[in-house]
Scaffold this motif. Structure first.
Motif, PDB file in Angstrom:
ATOM      1  N   ALA A 195      94.515   4.903  22.935  1.00  0.00           N
ATOM      2  CA  ALA A 195      95.069   4.434  24.213  1.00  0.00           C
ATOM      3  C   ALA A 195      94.988   5.505  25.291  1.00  0.00           C
ATOM      4  CB  ALA A 195      96.513   3.977  24.023  1.00  0.00           C
ATOM      5  N   GLU A 196      94.881   6.775  24.881  1.00  0.00           N
ATOM      6  CA  GLU A 196      94.790   7.869  25.846  1.00  0.00           C
ATOM      7  C   GLU A 196      93.346   8.122  26.293  1.00  0.00           C
ATOM      8  OE1 GLU A 196      96.683  11.346  24.234  1.00  0.00           O
ATOM      9  OE2 GLU A 196      98.079  10.114  23.085  1.00  0.00           O
ATOM     10  N   GLY A 197      92.396   7.385  25.718  1.00  0.00           N
ATOM     11  CA  GLY A 197      91.006   7.558  26.105  1.00  0.00           C
ATOM     12  C   GLY A 197      90.304   8.719  25.428  1.00  0.00           C
ATOM     13  N   VAL A 198      90.912   9.247  24.356  1.00  0.00           N
ATOM     14  CA  VAL A 198      90.290  10.370  23.648  1.00  0.00           C
ATOM     15  C   VAL A 198      89.087   9.905  22.842  1.00  0.00           C
ATOM     16  CG1 VAL A 198      90.684  12.103  21.828  1.00  0.00           C
ATOM     17  CG2 VAL A 198      92.412  11.710  23.594  1.00  0.00           C
ATOM     18  N   VAL A 199      89.060   8.638  22.505  1.00  0.00           N
ATOM     19  CA  VAL A 199      87.948   8.087  21.738  1.00  0.00           C
ATOM     20  C   VAL A 199      87.698   6.658  22.220  1.00  0.00           C
ATOM     21  CG1 VAL A 199      89.374   7.128  19.885  1.00  0.00           C
ATOM     22  CG2 VAL A 199      87.020   7.835  19.387  1.00  0.00           C
ATOM     23  N   ALA A 200      86.448   6.229  22.130  1.00  0.00           N
ATOM     24  CA  ALA A 200      86.070   4.874  22.515  1.00  0.00           C
ATOM     25  C   ALA A 200      85.160   4.300  21.452  1.00  0.00           C
ATOM     26  CB  ALA A 200      85.364   4.873  23.865  1.00  0.00           C
ATOM     27  N   VAL A 201      85.107   2.992  21.376  1.00  0.00           N
ATOM     28  CA  VAL A 201      84.173   2.323  20.470  1.00  0.00           C
ATOM     29  C   VAL A 201      82.856   2.133  21.224  1.00  0.00           C
ATOM     30  CG1 VAL A 201      83.710   0.263  19.109  1.00  0.00           C
ATOM     31  CG2 VAL A 201      86.048   1.151  19.276  1.00  0.00           C
ATOM     32  N   GLN A 202      81.795   2.745  20.713  1.00  0.00           N
ATOM     33  CA  GLN A 202      80.488   2.646  21.368  1.00  0.00           C
ATOM     34  C   GLN A 202      79.403   2.970  20.346  1.00  0.00           C
ATOM     35  OE1 GLN A 202      79.433   5.568  24.454  1.00  0.00           O
ATOM     36  NE2 GLN A 202      78.623   3.906  25.715  1.00  0.00           N
ATOM     37  N   ASP A 203      78.398   2.097  20.240  1.00  0.00           N
ATOM     38  CA  ASP A 203      77.290   2.336  19.320  1.00  0.00           C
ATOM     39  C   ASP A 203      76.600   3.652  19.648  1.00  0.00           C
ATOM     40  OD1 ASP A 203      77.718   0.031  17.899  1.00  0.00           O
ATOM     41  OD2 ASP A 203      76.200  -1.143  18.963  1.00  0.00           O
ATOM     42  N   GLU A 204      76.065   4.303  18.622  1.00  0.00           N
ATOM     43  CA  GLU A 204      75.424   5.593  18.841  1.00  0.00           C
ATOM     44  C   GLU A 204      74.230   5.471  19.776  1.00  0.00           C
ATOM     45  OE1 GLU A 204      74.105   9.553  16.332  1.00  0.00           O
ATOM     46  OE2 GLU A 204      74.068   7.610  15.316  1.00  0.00           O
ATOM     47  N   ALA A 205      73.450   4.400  19.623  1.00  0.00           N
ATOM     48  CA  ALA A 205      72.286   4.226  20.502  1.00  0.00           C
ATOM     49  C   ALA A 205      72.717   4.134  21.959  1.00  0.00           C
ATOM     50  CB  ALA A 205      71.503   2.978  20.098  1.00  0.00           C
ATOM     51  N   ALA A 206      73.837   3.454  22.217  1.00  0.00           N
ATOM     52  CA  ALA A 206      74.326   3.325  23.594  1.00  0.00           C
ATOM     53  C   ALA A 206      74.765   4.671  24.153  1.00  0.00           C
ATOM     54  CB  ALA A 206      75.483   2.329  23.642  1.00  0.00           C
ATOM     55  N   GLN A 207      75.188   5.575  23.275  1.00  0.00           N
ATOM     56  CA  GLN A 207      75.621   6.894  23.730  1.00  0.00           C
ATOM     57  C   GLN A 207      74.452   7.751  24.232  1.00  0.00           C
ATOM     58  OE1 GLN A 207      78.162   8.882  20.820  1.00  0.00           O
ATOM     59  NE2 GLN A 207      78.926   6.910  20.084  1.00  0.00           N
ATOM     60  N   LEU A 208      73.235   7.405  23.811  1.00  0.00           N
ATOM     61  CA  LEU A 208      72.088   8.234  24.165  1.00  0.00           C
ATOM     62  C   LEU A 208      71.720   8.135  25.641  1.00  0.00           C
ATOM     63  CD1 LEU A 208      69.784   7.621  21.060  1.00  0.00           C
ATOM     64  CD2 LEU A 208      71.515   9.393  21.422  1.00  0.00           C
ATOM     65  N   ALA A 209      72.102   7.038  26.299  1.00  0.00           N
ATOM     66  CA  ALA A 209      71.718   6.852  27.702  1.00  0.00           C
ATOM     67  C   ALA A 209      72.319   7.941  28.587  1.00  0.00           C
ATOM     68  CB  ALA A 209      72.153   5.471  28.178  1.00  0.00           C
ATOM     69  N   ALA A 210      73.624   8.142  28.477  1.00  0.00           N
ATOM     70  CA  ALA A 210      74.272   9.164  29.304  1.00  0.00           C
ATOM     71  C   ALA A 210      73.803  10.564  28.921  1.00  0.00           C
ATOM     72  CB  ALA A 210      75.791   9.060  29.173  1.00  0.00           C
ATOM     73  N   LEU A 211      73.562  10.782  27.636  1.00  0.00           N
ATOM     74  CA  LEU A 211      73.062  12.081  27.192  1.00  0.00           C
ATOM     75  C   LEU A 211      71.692  12.370  27.777  1.00  0.00           C
ATOM     76  CD1 LEU A 211      74.149  11.963  23.444  1.00  0.00           C
ATOM     77  CD2 LEU A 211      75.166  13.353  25.256  1.00  0.00           C
ATOM     78  N   ALA A 212      70.844  11.334  27.837  1.00  0.00           N
ATOM     79  CA  ALA A 212      69.509  11.525  28.393  1.00  0.00           C
ATOM     80  C   ALA A 212      69.563  11.793  29.893  1.00  0.00           C
ATOM     81  CB  ALA A 212      68.645  10.294  28.112  1.00  0.00           C
ATOM     82  N   LEU A 213      70.492  11.126  30.593  1.00  0.00           N
ATOM     83  CA  LEU A 213      70.628  11.359  32.032  1.00  0.00           C
ATOM     84  C   LEU A 213      71.204  12.749  32.325  1.00  0.00           C
ATOM     85  CD1 LEU A 213      71.575   8.823  34.682  1.00  0.00           C
ATOM     86  CD2 LEU A 213      72.818  10.983  34.671  1.00  0.00           C
ATOM     87  N   ALA A 214      72.109  13.212  31.447  1.00  0.00           N
ATOM     88  CA  ALA A 214      72.672  14.568  31.535  1.00  0.00           C
ATOM     89  C   ALA A 214      73.198  14.900  32.931  1.00  0.00           C
ATOM     90  CB  ALA A 214      71.630  15.597  31.104  1.00  0.00           C
ATOM     91  N   PRO A 215      74.247  14.216  33.378  1.00  0.00           N
ATOM     92  CA  PRO A 215      74.780  14.470  34.731  1.00  0.00           C
ATOM     93  C   PRO A 215      75.354  15.875  34.863  1.00  0.00           C
ATOM     94  CG  PRO A 215      76.311  13.152  33.452  1.00  0.00           C
ATOM     95  CD  PRO A 215      75.062  13.253  32.631  1.00  0.00           C
ATOM     96  N   ILE A 216      75.313  16.390  36.087  1.00  0.00           N
ATOM     97  CA  ILE A 216      75.783  17.743  36.385  1.00  0.00           C
ATOM     98  C   ILE A 216      76.894  17.656  37.430  1.00  0.00           C
ATOM     99  CG2 ILE A 216      75.106  20.003  37.296  1.00  0.00           C
ATOM    100  CD1 ILE A 216      72.261  19.395  36.357  1.00  0.00           C
ATOM    101  N   THR A 217      77.851  18.540  37.316  1.00  0.00           N
ATOM    102  CA  THR A 217      78.969  18.597  38.259  1.00  0.00           C
ATOM    103  C   THR A 217      78.470  18.555  39.710  1.00  0.00           C
ATOM    104  OG1 THR A 217      80.366  19.831  36.732  1.00  0.00           O
ATOM    105  CG2 THR A 217      80.865  20.044  39.084  1.00  0.00           C
ATOM    106  N   GLY A 218      79.092  17.695  40.505  1.00  0.00           N
ATOM    107  CA  GLY A 218      78.760  17.591  41.918  1.00  0.00           C
ATOM    108  C   GLY A 218      77.678  16.585  42.244  1.00  0.00           C
ATOM    109  N   GLU A 219      76.964  16.084  41.245  1.00  0.00           N
ATOM    110  CA  GLU A 219      75.870  15.142  41.517  1.00  0.00           C
ATOM    111  C   GLU A 219      76.406  13.762  41.907  1.00  0.00           C
ATOM    112  OE1 GLU A 219      71.934  16.451  39.023  1.00  0.00           O
ATOM    113  OE2 GLU A 219      73.365  15.139  38.004  1.00  0.00           O
TER     114      GLU A 219
END
Length: 349
Positions: A232-256
């Motif tokens: 409930a605190e948002g420390v963990v979410a249910v998300q398939d591993e494949a779906a997690q790769l999208a944000a990792l591939a984009l690799a956002p940087i502070t300020g963007e």
């Protein structure tokens, strides 16, 4: 994630030399009892332009020889004489290409028929053409059998066979019928994966690490989310591993400035903010206003977050915005990759 065999992309095939060489190799091994290494050394020279393709055909045809022979025999009304054993081997090479090589069926047939000239058996062109095309006609009942066995629509079975070959199609169809695992994404900005796995263990929940995402954990058994520590605190979410790769591939940087154009229900937007909480802007867009509300509920009052309803295919959606540093588009698709979790896809596509 399912791990099924995929067909390898062959080297660019020549007019027939690689196929004829593979037929000679197969015949040498099966009919003359020679080792594969010796046969390859004799018929596939190191300077051969299509050497990799010839090797692929040789290995593949021998690997599947028993099954290929069982498919070929009913197509030939009487056994071929020993003088035509290389022609028979070429037919087997042709069947292997149809089932396992990443080539259009018509190209596999026509190129194999042409290769018979390289064996000095040009008069057998009609035989080659007739047998291989008859095989293509007989394959349709096989597709139907797969449809019934795996309970998938015929069009999907056909597309899988084209993409993955018979073995790969069987594996993909079977994987699509499996029970999906419950996969978590740990908020690494708040807790390490190892530490959270420990929290799960204390709660009596067994978990193992994912292999592609550093935040992924697979539960041995699915549980209600209210059993997950600090869910409930948002420390963990249910998300398939494949779906997690999208944000990792984009690799956002502070300020963007980042836009997520098909954001609902918000899992990838949340992951982007977890990777870079101090983004200059995260614009979450979706065409469905009701689903966009779920993004707002999921992400709350996050400072860099803005929501916008609209069609990502419409250039006007972002026309008045300054340039973005990165844009994530998880566009609607066939959904076949998530059919384990959404079996209704079989009936709605």
């Amino acid at each position: 994630m399912a791990d099924f065999p995929r067909r390898t992309k062959p080297a660019r095939p020549g007019p027939g030399g690689a196929r004829a060489a593979a037929a000679k190799v197969v015949s040498d091994v099966v009919d003359r009892g020679r080792s594969l290494d010796v046969a390859l050394a004799e018929h596939v020279s190191p300077t051969m332009p299509d050497r990799a393709f010839a090797q692929q055909l040789s290995y593949g045809t021998l690997r599947w020889y028993g099954w290929l022979k069982s498919e070929l025999d009913p197509l030939i009304y009487k056994p071929l004489p020993r003088s035509m054993r290389q022609v028979e081997a070429l037919l087997l090479v042709g069947l292997y290409q149809i089932e396992f090589a990443r080539l259009p069926e018509h190209a596999a047939v026509s190129s194999t028929v042409e290769a018979v000239d390289a064996l000095g058996a040009g008069p057998q062109r009609a035989l080659m053409n007739g047998v291989l095309r008859n095989y293509l006609r007989r394959r349709e009942p096989v597709v139907e059998a797969q449809r019934v066995r795996f309970s998938w629509p015929s069009w999907i079975v056909g597309e899988y066979r084209k993409s993955f070959g018979r073995e790969g199609a069987d594996a993909a169809l079977a994987a699509g019928n499996g029970e999906p695992p419950m996969t978590l994404r740990v908020s690494l900005s708040r807790v390490s994966r190892d530490a959270y796995r420990g929290e799960l263990a204390e709660a009596g929940i067994e978990a193992t690490d994912g292999t592609l995402s550093p935040a992924a954990l697979y539960l041995a058994q699915a549980v209600n989310v209210d059993r997950l520590p600090r869910f409930a605190e948002g420390v963990v979410a249910v998300q398939d591993e494949a779906a997690q790769l999208a944000a990792l591939a984009l690799a956002p940087i502070t300020g963007e400035r980042v836009a997520d154009l098909c954001a609902a229900p918000g899992g990838k937007s949340a992951h982007l903010l977890d990777i870079a909480p101090d983004l200059g802007l995260l614009l979450a867009c979706d065409i469905d206003s009701e689903r966009l509300k779920r993004v707002a509920e999921r992400l709350g009052e996050s400072t860099p977050l803005q929501l916008r309803e609209g069609d990502a295919a419409d250039p006007a959606l972002l026309a008045d915005d300054p340039l973005f540093d990165a844009i994530l588009v998880d566009a609607p698709c066939s959904g076949l990759g998530v059919v384990r979790r959404h079996p209704d896809i079989k009936h709605l596509r």
